[in-house]
Design an enzyme around this catalytic site. Sequence first.
Site, short mmCIF file in Angstrom:
data_model
loop_
_atom_site.label_atom_id
_atom_site.label_comp_id
_atom_site.label_asym_id
_atom_site.label_seq_id
_atom_site.Cartn_x
_atom_site.Cartn_y
_atom_site.Cartn_z
N ASP A 153 58.86 -11.11 30.20
CA ASP A 153 59.16 -11.24 31.66
C ASP A 153 58.62 -10.14 32.33
OD1 ASP A 153 60.74 -13.26 31.37
OD2 ASP A 153 62.62 -12.49 32.29
N GLU A 189 62.29 -9.18 39.76
CA GLU A 189 63.61 -9.45 39.06
C GLU A 189 63.67 -8.05 38.14
OE1 GLU A 189 64.71 -12.78 36.95
OE2 GLU A 189 66.49 -11.89 36.26
N ASP A 205 59.85 -13.92 40.40
CA ASP A 205 60.73 -14.22 39.25
C ASP A 205 59.81 -14.63 38.01
OD1 ASP A 205 62.70 -14.89 37.24
OD2 ASP A 205 63.86 -15.83 38.65
N ILE A 246 60.14 -15.63 34.66
CA ILE A 246 60.54 -16.79 34.33
C ILE A 246 61.93 -16.99 35.00
CG2 ILE A 246 61.03 -17.90 32.07
CD1 ILE A 246 58.83 -15.98 30.68
N ASP A 247 62.14 -17.84 35.62
CA ASP A 247 63.34 -18.46 35.76
C ASP A 247 63.94 -19.32 34.67
OD1 ASP A 247 66.00 -18.35 37.34
OD2 ASP A 247 65.14 -20.39 38.26
N THR A 276 65.48 -18.09 31.76
CA THR A 276 65.15 -17.31 30.51
C THR A 276 65.90 -18.23 29.48
OG1 THR A 276 65.00 -15.50 32.04
CG2 THR A 276 64.42 -15.53 29.85
N ASP A 322 65.00 -15.85 42.89
CA ASP A 322 65.18 -17.02 42.63
C ASP A 322 64.82 -18.04 43.45
OD1 ASP A 322 66.50 -16.57 40.02
OD2 ASP A 322 68.33 -16.08 41.01
C1 2IP Z 1 69.01 -17.52 36.22
C2 2IP Z 1 68.71 -18.91 35.83
C3 2IP Z 1 70.16 -19.44 35.59
C4 2IP Z 1 70.92 -19.83 36.86
C5 2IP Z 1 71.13 -18.32 37.51
C6 2IP Z 1 69.68 -17.61 37.66
O1 2IP Z 1 67.76 -16.67 36.29
O2 2IP Z 1 68.11 -19.81 36.65
O3 2IP Z 1 69.75 -20.64 35.01
O4 2IP Z 1 72.17 -20.26 36.55
O5 2IP Z 1 71.66 -18.45 38.79
O6 2IP Z 1 69.91 -16.27 38.22
P1 2IP Z 1 72.52 -21.73 36.57
O7 2IP Z 1 71.75 -22.37 35.53
O8 2IP Z 1 73.83 -21.99 36.16
O9 2IP Z 1 72.29 -22.20 37.79
P2 2IP Z 1 67.24 -16.14 35.13
O10 2IP Z 1 67.04 -17.17 33.94
O11 2IP Z 1 65.89 -15.45 35.66
O12 2IP Z 1 68.12 -14.81 34.90
CA CA Z 2 65.79 -15.98 37.90
#
Ligand code: 2IP
Ligand code: CA
Length: 380
Positions: free
Chosen positions: A54, A79, A153, A155-156, A158, A303
Amino acid sequence: MADLLRLLLRVAEKAANVARLCRQEAPLFQLLVQEKTGEDKNKKFVQDFKTLADVVIQEMIRHDVRVQFPEMAGFIHGEESNMFENGLGESVTVTVCSTEEETAKLLATVLDGDQTAASLLARAIHQDPATIEVSTDSLTVPLKPSELGIWIDPIDATSQYIKGREEVLEEGRLFPSGLHCALVLIGVYLRSTGEPVMGVINQPFNNKDPADRGWRGKHYWGVSCGSINICSESRPRNRSEGQRGLSMVLSSSEKQAVKEALTSVCGPDKLVYASGAGYKILCVIQGLADAYVLSEGSTFKWDSCAPHALLRALGGGVVDLAMSLQQSDSGAQDPSTELTYHLPRTDRKGAERWANHGGLVAYRDSSQLRSIIGALKGKL
Ligand code: 2IP
Ligand code: CA
């Protein structure tokens, strides 16, 4: 703006290359998944490797933007922090250097001397990505880089990236989980008002090439500034909601009360669940769902900024749910409920300063947004 868009598309493509490389190359892949084996020291080191992937992506984006647009330097936020601790407890600041060799040397110090892994990563960071053809010629937006800020971000979703499950679904279906949910998100906002004006999304694991079985990515982009609204995706046609009800994508951890309240506006089986905050907004952009509702403050500016800009370009947006619920039922949605990206919450610390505290609703159609807010009013 066209120059900035082209740069962000290229750097997002490089980011996707790094993300794919970490899963493809054995020396990197082992670091990524060997989470629960080995010695304690090793365990810590390997867990940190996820963060390193990341951090490396974020710093690469920051570096490339700074080189071309030095006036944006103080306004490129992400992030991750680039202070990194290796398995031996040493702190290293991860930066991208001007040459591949220097970057490899620096990465080797974080990777406890693993030269192979460091060289592989450095090569991907310094390699030119394949040219991305986008027609940005008509993009004459009257904004200067000195008026803009960026949220990254790297990698969202992760956790989905690490687990790496490969889902196979028919075309046009949304992926509840798996590699498809992992996205690189780069959003651009106006420093003065916090409005999201440009977004680039890269989905590194979009489809597999039938010839070599290797993953291929896909990119999406949008620009929304005043009367200029351009998006790589066309606005999906709204189905006749009167007969079928709205479809909604939610987090699997969403509250029961929210699910129950939404059934009054949703068709049967129209509440679906998917991983990744960015991916859920992408589902709304693509028309795979009409809206994404989240009642918790569990997402952050990084995000939502990029996909928010695409939704605005399509005539939709992302609003603060708590604020929208407080509004009187006077009809039109107050534009001040749209999320903004320039101001931190001064009463919070660390990442929480940048959380979307009130929850959110991502929508394409404002009349659908009104129905959703109406259904949730008094129920949370
Ligand atoms: C996270 C990721 C999660 C999400 C959360 C984000 O970002 O997208 O999947 O939760 O809100 O902050 P959910 O899947 O329950 O919506 P990261 O992976 O970058 O930490
Ligand atoms: Ca994210």
